[in-house]
Motif scaffolding. Structure first.
Motif, PDB file in Angstrom:
ATOM      1  N   ILE A  23       0.827  -1.209   0.000  1.00 12.71           N
ATOM      2  CA  ILE A  23       0.000   0.000   0.000  1.00 12.71           C
ATOM      3  C   ILE A  23       0.861   1.259   0.000  1.00 12.71           C
ATOM      4  CG2 ILE A  23      -1.690   1.325   1.334  1.00 12.71           C
ATOM      5  CD1 ILE A  23      -2.803  -1.346   2.341  1.00 12.71           C
ATOM      6  N   LEU A  24       1.908   1.259   0.828  1.00 12.37           N
ATOM      7  CA  LEU A  24       2.787   2.432   0.889  1.00 12.37           C
ATOM      8  C   LEU A  24       3.512   2.673  -0.429  1.00 12.37           C
ATOM      9  CD1 LEU A  24       4.299   1.964   4.467  1.00 12.37           C
ATOM     10  CD2 LEU A  24       2.700   3.741   3.733  1.00 12.37           C
ATOM     11  N   ARG A  25       3.870   1.583  -1.121  1.00 12.34           N
ATOM     12  CA  ARG A  25       4.531   1.724  -2.421  1.00 12.34           C
ATOM     13  C   ARG A  25       3.561   2.299  -3.449  1.00 12.34           C
ATOM     14  NH1 ARG A  25       9.183  -0.173  -5.054  1.00 12.34           N
ATOM     15  NH2 ARG A  25       9.163   0.801  -7.100  1.00 12.34           N
ATOM     16  N   ARG A  26       2.354   1.792  -3.460  1.00 13.10           N
ATOM     17  CA  ARG A  26       1.377   2.268  -4.449  1.00 13.10           C
ATOM     18  C   ARG A  26       0.913   3.689  -4.156  1.00 13.10           C
ATOM     19  NH1 ARG A  26      -2.509  -2.833  -6.227  1.00 13.10           N
ATOM     20  NH2 ARG A  26      -0.789  -4.186  -6.896  1.00 13.10           N
ATOM     21  N   SER A  27       0.984   4.098  -2.875  1.00 17.90           N
ATOM     22  CA  SER A  27       0.581   5.460  -2.529  1.00 17.90           C
ATOM     23  C   SER A  27       1.709   6.463  -2.750  1.00 17.90           C
ATOM     24  CB  SER A  27       0.140   5.507  -1.058  1.00 17.90           C
ATOM     25  OG  SER A  27       1.241   5.255  -0.198  1.00 17.90           O
ATOM     26  N   GLY A  28       2.913   5.956  -3.056  1.00 19.00           N
ATOM     27  CA  GLY A  28       4.045   6.825  -3.331  1.00 19.00           C
ATOM     28  C   GLY A  28       4.872   7.188  -2.115  1.00 19.00           C
ATOM     29  N   LEU A  29       4.508   6.676  -0.939  1.00 15.70           N
ATOM     30  CA  LEU A  29       5.254   6.988   0.278  1.00 15.70           C
ATOM     31  C   LEU A  29       6.545   6.181   0.388  1.00 15.70           C
ATOM     32  CD1 LEU A  29       2.319   7.253   2.858  1.00 15.70           C
ATOM     33  CD2 LEU A  29       3.641   9.118   1.822  1.00 15.70           C
ATOM     34  N   ASN A  56       9.498   4.627  -2.182  1.00 15.48           N
ATOM     35  CA  ASN A  56      10.023   4.476  -3.529  1.00 15.48           C
ATOM     36  C   ASN A  56      11.332   3.692  -3.476  1.00 15.48           C
ATOM     37  OD1 ASN A  56      11.938   6.321  -2.572  1.00 15.48           O
ATOM     38  ND2 ASN A  56      10.851   8.073  -3.466  1.00 15.48           N
TER      39      ASN A  56
END
Length: 318
Positions: free
Chosen positions: A25-31, A33
């Protein structure tokens, strides 16, 4: 299956699955990278995991005489599992660079974190006491053999095979191995670590698992998990089914029973170690494949651990 068994298996495994999901989720939200994942993975590999391993061993009361037979069996069983996977790797994995990752994912159990948690929840302090030396010795071997497998597959692809010296240097310089040896050395002195240092170490150690698992989750590529390669599937079957069955049956043949046999099974049935992803990424290997193996073994471990405990308890073997 009784509710107590389900509760302790899911209670340990589900949080790890949720950490992987948090990473996704954090990767897909951009938090999260690639830059953050690289930096965080290095912190886990060089600081947090070594800290966790050092303090978990340095502060444990380890009885060498009582636990030596189990520790020796763990070393023998781990080495045999590694050798068998090294032999079948060329037959199952076409891509040479993925063979070391397959071997590591298949034999390297998460004994230092999930294994001790399983043993504690199943058998309390007795499980920790029985499994502490087993964990310490096998984790050292996990790291040593993983460095050998990854070095051979990553540096020997179409090039001159790595020399024994280069492999030995990789082992000696590995932060996890250094911390484990230091932990055993400190434990042998009998000295007590000052409370402020222990407390600081515990705070740093507490970041190891969640950060490693979230980085692994952020690197998961669900679409490529089975695309063009079944390496992740083969490693998962080895990690949660073949190796646990072999080590548990071998332990029974060697005369281990009760809590000791249960500890052997629980330690061997754990998912692939979170450190396997960190080490693979640090050594320039296919970190996505390593993360996929962790995710698959996390799910598979729920099934095989539950089934294995049911069989052991039904036969009054643990």
């Amino acid at each position: 299956m009784d509710w107590e068994t389900w509760r302790f298996v899911i209670g340990v495994t589900l949080p790890n699955l949720l950490l992987l999901l948090a990473g996704v989720i954090l990767r897909r939200s951009g938090l999260m990278n690639d830059t953050f994942i690289d930096g965080a993975s290095k912190i886990v590999f060089v600081v947090a995991l070594p800290c966790l391993l050092f303090f978990s061993i340095a502060t444990q009361k380890i009885s060498l005489a009582q636990n030596l037979p189990l520790a020796l069996y763990g070393l023998m069983g781990t080495t045999l599992s590694w050798l068998l996977l090294e032999l079948v790797a060329p037959l199952l994995v076409k891509e040479r660079k993925e063979r070391g990752i397959f071997v590591q994912g298949g034999f390297r159990a998460n004994t230092a974190i999930v294994g001790l948690a399983y043993a504690s929840m199943a058998y309390g302090k007795a499980g920790i006491a029985i499994g502490s030396l087993y964990m310490a010795t096998t984790v050292i071997l996990f790291n040593l053999l993983s460095v050998i497998s990854l070095t051979r597959s990553l540096q020997g692809n179409g090039k001159k095979a790595p020399s024994p010296v280069s492999i030995l240097q990789g082992v000696i310089k590995n932060p996890l191995i250094i911390s484990l040896v230091a932990g055993l050395a400190w434990n042998a002195t009998g000295f007590t670590i000052p409370h402020p240092i222990t407390q600081t170490g515990e705070l740093i150690s507490a970041t190891a698992l969640p950060l490693a698992m979230m980085c692994a989750g952020a690197s998961l590529d669900l679409r490529s998990m089975f695309r063009s390669s079944n390496t992740a599937l083969y490693a998962t079957l080895a990690r949660v089914a073949v190796v646990p069955a072999g080590l548990t049956f071998g332990g029974w043949l060697c005369g281990f029973e009760g809590t000791t046999l249960g500890v052997i099974f629980l330690f061997s049935a754990t998912p692939a170690a979170a450190a396997s992803y960190v080490m693979t990424r640090a050594m320039g290997g296919n970190a996505v494949l390593a993360a996929n193996i962790i995710g698959l073994t996390m799910v598979g471990s729920i099934v095989t651990t539950s089934l294995g405990l049911f069989i052991l308890r039904s036969l009054n073997l643990s």
